[in-house]
Design an enzyme around this catalytic site. Sequence first.
Site, short mmCIF file in Angstrom:
data_model
loop_
_atom_site.label_atom_id
_atom_site.label_comp_id
_atom_site.label_asym_id
_atom_site.label_seq_id
_atom_site.Cartn_x
_atom_site.Cartn_y
_atom_site.Cartn_z
N LYS A 130 0.88 -1.18 0.00
CA LYS A 130 0.00 0.00 0.00
C LYS A 130 0.91 1.22 0.00
O LYS A 130 1.61 1.49 0.98
CB LYS A 130 -0.90 0.00 1.23
CG LYS A 130 -1.87 1.16 1.25
CD LYS A 130 -2.91 0.96 2.35
CE LYS A 130 -4.03 1.99 2.26
NZ LYS A 130 -3.57 3.35 2.47
N TYR A 238 -2.32 0.65 -9.99
CA TYR A 238 -2.78 -0.55 -9.28
C TYR A 238 -4.27 -0.83 -9.44
O TYR A 238 -4.79 -1.79 -8.89
CB TYR A 238 -2.43 -0.46 -7.79
CG TYR A 238 -2.89 0.80 -7.09
CD1 TYR A 238 -4.24 1.10 -6.96
CD2 TYR A 238 -1.97 1.69 -6.56
CE1 TYR A 238 -4.66 2.26 -6.33
CE2 TYR A 238 -2.38 2.85 -5.92
CZ TYR A 238 -3.73 3.13 -5.81
OH TYR A 238 -4.14 4.27 -5.19
N CYS A 431 -20.54 20.74 32.52
CA CYS A 431 -20.00 21.15 31.23
C CYS A 431 -19.09 22.37 31.40
O CYS A 431 -19.52 23.37 31.98
CB CYS A 431 -21.16 21.48 30.28
SG CYS A 431 -20.61 22.21 28.74
N CYS A 434 -20.96 25.52 29.58
CA CYS A 434 -22.22 26.15 29.98
C CYS A 434 -22.59 25.84 31.42
O CYS A 434 -23.58 26.36 31.92
CB CYS A 434 -23.37 25.74 29.05
SG CYS A 434 -23.92 24.04 29.26
N CYS A 449 -22.94 16.77 28.01
CA CYS A 449 -23.55 17.98 28.56
C CYS A 449 -25.05 17.91 28.34
O CYS A 449 -25.51 17.57 27.26
CB CYS A 449 -22.95 19.19 27.84
SG CYS A 449 -23.93 20.68 28.03
N CYS A 455 -26.35 25.28 25.49
CA CYS A 455 -24.89 25.16 25.58
C CYS A 455 -24.25 25.78 24.34
O CYS A 455 -24.43 25.28 23.22
CB CYS A 455 -24.49 23.70 25.69
SG CYS A 455 -22.69 23.51 25.73
S1 IVH Z 1 -6.70 -0.22 -4.39
C1 IVH Z 1 -11.36 0.35 -4.74
N1 IVH Z 1 -4.15 -0.54 -4.10
O1 IVH Z 1 -5.04 3.59 -0.43
C2 IVH Z 1 -10.01 0.31 -4.12
N2 IVH Z 1 -5.11 1.41 -3.16
O2 IVH Z 1 -6.95 3.54 1.77
C3 IVH Z 1 -8.99 1.03 -4.89
N3 IVH Z 1 -3.50 2.91 -2.09
O3 IVH Z 1 -7.47 5.59 -1.94
C4 IVH Z 1 -7.72 1.18 -4.15
N4 IVH Z 1 -1.70 1.72 -2.51
O4 IVH Z 1 -5.02 5.95 -2.61
C5 IVH Z 1 -5.18 0.24 -3.82
N5 IVH Z 1 -1.87 -0.94 -3.97
C6 IVH Z 1 -2.90 -0.16 -3.70
C7 IVH Z 1 -2.77 1.05 -3.02
C8 IVH Z 1 -3.90 1.81 -2.75
C9 IVH Z 1 -2.17 2.83 -1.97
C10 IVH Z 1 -4.31 4.01 -1.55
C11 IVH Z 1 -5.33 4.60 -2.49
C12 IVH Z 1 -6.65 4.47 -1.78
C13 IVH Z 1 -6.23 4.32 -0.36
C14 IVH Z 1 -7.27 3.58 0.44
#
Ligand code: IVH
Length: 708
Positions: A130, A238, A431, A434, A449, A455
Amino acid sequence: MAGEDHSDIEVAALGEDEARAELARLATAIARANRAYHAEDAPEISDADYDALKRRNAAIEARFPALKRDDSPSEQVGAAASEGFAKVRHAVRMLSLGNAFSDHDVEDFDRSVRKYLGREEPLTYTAEPKIDGLSLSLRYEGGALVQAATRGDGAVGENVTANARTIGDIPHQLTGAPEVLEVRGEVYMSHADFSTLNTRQAEAGAKPFANPRNAAAGSLRQLDPEITRARPLKFFAYAWGALSAPLSKTQMGAIEKLESLGFSVNPLTRNCDGPAAMIAHYHSIEAQRATLGYDIDGVVYKVDELALQRRLGFRSTTPRWAIAHKFPAELAWTRLEAIDIQVGRTGALSPVARLSPVTVGGVVVSNATLHNEDYIAGRGANGEEIRGGKDIREGDWVQVYRAGDVIPKVADVDLSKRPGNAKPYAFPTTCPECGSDAVREHGDAVRRCTGGIICPAQIVEKLKHFVSRAAFDIDGLGAKQVEQFFNDGWIKEPADIFRLQERYGRGMQQLKNREGWGDKSAQKLFDAIEARRSIALSRVIFALGIRHVGEASAGLLAAHYGSWAAFEQAMTNATVGQGSEWDDLVGIDGVGAVMAASVVTAFHQAAERASIDRLVAELTIEDAAPARDIDSPVAGKTVVFTGTLEKMSRAEAKARAEAMGAKVSGSVSSKTDLVVAGPGAGSKAKKAADLGIETIDEDAWLALIGEA
Ligand code: IVH
């Protein structure tokens, strides 16, 4: 003629050609001033000069109505110009991902996917890093890059085409691609490029970027593409959005296809046959994390077979077929200087840790959430331990962490460093804003509160929520201005915003005299408010600030009821826990009993209801888009599933029916149009027979929706 300047000629003395040239000159000058003021936060001319330009433009138009330009500045409200980048509506929404934090969560994900598909055998997934950057959608038509857009709120992003063209990894032309292809991926900056850029920034006396992600985001969102060109950005593909022809039958095949078209794809992408292999690949990627040369914050798993991805579909904001397995958050120790209490729009007293600033994961943290009083005490309502049962005291050394965009949290306390005079924290029972009693209801971890509309903190927070980005999003009316107007007694409830001009328009002197407001900005504010009188149903529902109703839930409610009238009538007639309106409400996928009760209650509290009615009287609320696939044979029908389904799970049946525009209900009533009964159907099938409602079996249902 362009470039001619007749600004010295009085309007009454202008000839037609001169007037035409003047209107052109004024349109350019006003557009430029708007851009400088809104998008660049760097006004180039005074309010008085701006007003003079607008007045002259209006006077010329009044004398020569036929010469009024299509882009006449008199037709424009500040909003459009303020944006900097044009907005782009994504053909296919850009979604985010659900998160897994443990091996157990990954196993749960696999189980729920297979359960949804009604499948015992193992499934194949892809696993890939990711990337910690920002997502970008690239649209190719006939092989040519025609548009690049940021994610924005998922539905509407910003047009950054000119900037994207400067990124080396992004091809301008593809050979052998489908006619329409939207490639999605992540823009990021490598560690090496990041440190070179920051050295350059420092040499130029500019502020360094906090981390590569911020640097990438700041570089992509430059109004001048030449600045972006000078920043070393990279891109991994990706995923994809709209497509005129499939790329492959599998996720892996599609990624290989994107690679063959010339995109960079992540080399650590693998196929895995089930959770054990996924988790093993996660650990292998984690082990390489420090040497990759770019930031990643986890591993993304996706169901490999695209036909299955299609069947699984989406929840409101995340796909069912993918999940992000996050790396453990970074931790840091620092001193807790003080505990402050903030009062939110629902009256919740939220403790906030004021910290000695400390860097966690590349970001300086000086505040962290302490959740609620049990969290501080280290014990739950029943005496159970939280965080090892250590209480948190002012003056303590605490460990803080942040995972991704999540707000920093306090994870632990170092008792060996506790100052001798530190006292257990006494959570307030009144609170702080308030003075009303602050009470905890049975089973609620949060102290609230009881001041309600007396408030000021609750009212102000409600108003801030009302004008926030996903709600009314009024240009020029942010949290700061709302607070100012509230303190002056000009806005006490949302409806007042729409009466501001009528009440104060003539006495605008008051507003103008205030620091930061001139004729131009006051008028612009009123124009921006006017522009929001007509507004989408989902935004109104979200803006009401009803507890438990977030943006996604507001969208579900809007889609289900379609119009304000239908929603309001249903909520008015509903009773918590019973009756057909209640069944209908809790029958919406994604609406639980707690949220449903909260909405119904809001419509039955006299003061809150009156305030809602006053607001609605000011607005023109747009109906929600009609159900998708409106010409499907089940669109608009209310369907009940009962008994055992053999070809798919109940959840899938419901989601598919809803995707075709049907409403799915849990109980049979006179409003039911169709019952789909599998083996073992009992009382519901009988009731349907008694009421004379059409009842079919699963195969007939599949034939009806064209899936047999
Ligand atoms: S798939 C429908 N693959 O993570 C799903 N996302 O937390 C499409 N991201 O908005 C996303 N690496 O910006 C996918 N290998 C990866 C990714 C990835 C980074 C980001 C992307 C997404 C966010 C979600």
